[in-house]
Every structure is written in C-alpha cells, then in structure tokens.
Write an enzyme that holds these catalytic residues in place. Structure first.
Site: not given
Ligand code: GUN
Length: 281
Positions: A52, A96, A119
């Site tokens: 990412k 994460q 997200d």
C-alpha cells in the site's frame, strides 16, 4: 480464456489517479496523503501494508507509515489515531487488521474521523453504505463492482450469491450489489444445502478463506465467478474456488493471484483521492 484481469484493471485505475494527482499538484501544490498503521509482526499484514505504501509513493501521494510493536497499548494507538485525525497533510487513515487481541478493534475503528475512513469500516461509513449514501465504501467490495462494470457484467435483476458474511467483504459487497438492483443471497457456515443455492447464482462471490471449497458442481454454466479468497497452501496462493474445475463452466472468472487483490489497493488509492478532494483545502 474467460479471465478477469484484475492486475490490468487495477493498473488502469492507478494510472488515472496518478495523472489526476499531477494535475492537483500543479494547481494547488497539494497532494493526497495516506497514513498506514501496522501493529505487530503478522507477516501477511506487513506485506499488504508495504505494498500500500509503495503504490502511494508511485502515485505521488504523501505516505506516512507507522509500525508499532505487538505490545502497544490501546490508549497509545488511540492517541496516534487522534493525531492523524488532526494532521492536515493526511487525507486517509488505514489501521491494518487484525489488531493484537488485547486491543479493541471496534474502539480503534470508531476513533477514526469518518472523513478520513478510507477503509470504510467506521460505523458511520457502514451505516451510509446501508443507506446508499456512502462516499467511502470498503475497498475490496467496491473493487469487485468496478471489475464487473469494466467487463460489462449486467448486475441489475441478476441473482448474486455471496459466500461469507464478514464486515470487510461479505456484508458490504452484498449491499453494493443490492444498490445495483441485484437479487442478493448471503450464504455462510450454517447455510443448508449450499450447492443448491450456489447453483442458482448468475454472479458468485466467494469470501470464505477455505482453499478450493467451491467445486465445479456448485457453479451454474455461464456464471460470473469472483474469488476473494487468498489462502496459502504449500507456499502457493490459492483462492476459495477450485479454479481448474470451475473455469470451464464460468463465463468470466477472477484468478488468484491477479484478480481481486490488486483491485483492493487501487480502490484504497481512489478512496484516499476522494477523501482528499472532499476535505477543506
Ligand atoms: N485486513 C485485511 N483486509 C484489510 C483491509 O482491507 N483493510 C484493513 N485495514 N485491514 C485489512
């Protein structure tokens, strides 16, 4: 070969984002910024976060990487999220998952400013998704819809069957398909006679995490099959779909790797750009 080339579509999306970032930079001198937070040393998570950040840099974004030790306290992670919420250079925040067991993930996700929730996991983002007003939808589900669109798969009126009911993939992709007027069935570990249900799918989406669980006899001739599974078997990545059996029956199918995976990161970049444009200059 009825393959959906996620790698190629993802590259097209990234290239378009890169061009837009160059224009934004020329006009305003500002670029989107993504902060990633990784707690602990889970190898798979470390690989995802690294890629990412790499793509962020390639697209000209600001990339801020926080790697914290496994024994990080919940209050310290909350303080970092608060700091990133008020950092004007940061348009998107990604923590994460999974987090270590001693940290309450829900509490952390709820602390992220919904305007920076790239997200799409904050309850406000999830609620908006349900109402059809989400600006930032979860990345894997929106990547799936984008792939279907780019391969001209009609969604309206079709029977879409989703295997798996996670908050990250199953539930949100079902909602996006519903908003596009599919008839949606969500299946899970307690579903009775699963093959009977999957055989009625025009679009079959598998997000279970069980290698090769979807066999040829579970799929209708001509179905579109999207395999979200990423399972490591003997050092090799395999999906939830027994590809060799299912591919001859499918009208379109995603490979693993090179299908859904690259799309997730491309949509994360798209969400970061969207968040940047929606935030005050
Ligand atoms: N872990 C597995 N998938 C994801 C994702 O899309 N976002 C985050 N933050 N964590 C994940």
């Amino acid at each position: 070969m009825p393959l959906i080339d996620g790698k190629k579509v993802a590259k097209e999306i990234r290239d378009a984002i890169g061009r837009e970032v160059e224009q934004l930079k020329a006009q305003s001198g500002k670029v989107p910024g993504l902060a990633t937070v990784l707690v602990g040393e889970d190898p798979a998570s470390a690989v995802y976060v690294r890629s990412k950040n790499k793509i962020c840099k390639e697209l000209g974004f600001i990339s801020l990487e926080h790697i914290l030790p496994q024994d990080t306290q919940e209050k310290d992670l909350l303080a970092l999220v608060e700091e990133l919420n008020s950092n004007e250079a940061i348009s998107g925040i990604l923590v994460q998952l999974p987090l270590p067991k001693h940290i309450d993930s829900i509490k952390i996700l709820e602390a992220i400013d919904p305007a920076k929730d790239v997200d799409g996991f904050h309850p406000v983002s999830m609620g908006r998704l349900m109402m059809g007003t989400a600006a930032l939808a979860p990345c894997t589900p929106s990547g799936i819809i984008e792939m279907l669109d780019r391969y001209d798969v009609e969604i309206e009126g079709k029977h879409a069957v989703v295997l798996g009911r996670s908050n990250i993939v199953g539930k949100p992709v079902a909602m996006l398909l519903l908003h596009r007027n599919a008839t949606v069935t969500i299946c899970h570990s307690r579903t009775r006679d699963l093959p009977e249900v999957t055989r009625t799918a025009d679009i079959l989406i598998t997000a279970v995490g069980k290698p090769k669980m979807v066999t040829g006899e579970m799929v209708k001739e001509g179905a579109v099959v999207i395999d979200v599974g990423i399972n490591r078997v003997d050092g090799k990545l395999v999906g939830d779909v027994a590809f060799d059996e299912v591919e001859p029956k499918a009208s379109l199918i995603t490979p693993v790797p090179g299908g859904v995976g690259p799309m997730t990161i491309a949509m994360l970049m798209q969400n970061t750009l969207k968040a940047f444009k929606a935030q005050p200059a």
